[in-house]
Scaffold this motif. Sequence first.
Motif: not given
Length: 226
Positions: A150-167
């Motif tokens: 999802s361009l707005l709700w789950y993109n590559c930035e969402h993925y790395v932010m979850y991996c590194r910061y848990g959000t």
Amino acid sequence: MFPLHLLSLLFIAAQRPQGKEKGRASVQRSEEETEGDLLFQRGDLLEVPRTLFTHFGIYLGGGYVAHLIPDILPMFSKDQGKIGQMVTNGRLILGVLVKCASVRVDSVEDFAYGSQILVNRMDKVCSRPPLGGEEVARRAEKLRGSVRYSLLWYNCEHYVMYCRYGTLVSFQTFQFCKTVRKMLLSRRVAKVTALLWASLLLYFRTVSACAVLPAITMPFIIWMAS
């Protein structure tokens, strides 16, 4: 789906050289792994400018990066050799349109796609402290495989932010939505909308409640939201 099939064929990258070139590729890969470990640490958040956006990934070590990337090719081919090749911009854009993506592991070179790599810049803007490098890499590896993009709700930035910061957050998405809101929810747009509705009412010569109500409500909502 037939038009998409034709489009995908236009953007599928050519297969990489084989035979004698395999030996050269192995040597080059070994050099990339050594160079990558000198520049980055396991768990680093990497980002590169790519087309109209910034692409993100997590460095796993050994010259490899885990990243979430849209790709239309898996919808039309099961050939893992082709799918495993570098995802071109054409395949990527079509993947965005059909919301087909995967978390995959590629070399630093393929991830960078010819652009300069920036390291851990999110540490300066994220309110949460980063997790340990090993935990970050473990999360990145655990999420490998196909995902619903999802361009707005789950993109590559969402993925790395979850991996590194848990959000799950995307600053790119936030800025995009903010820009769209400024463009659409403004007093100027409210005035234009009111004028457009008034013109339509005069053109069709109607004064019914069903026609007048949206002509008043829509400009009013935009005006109050601006």
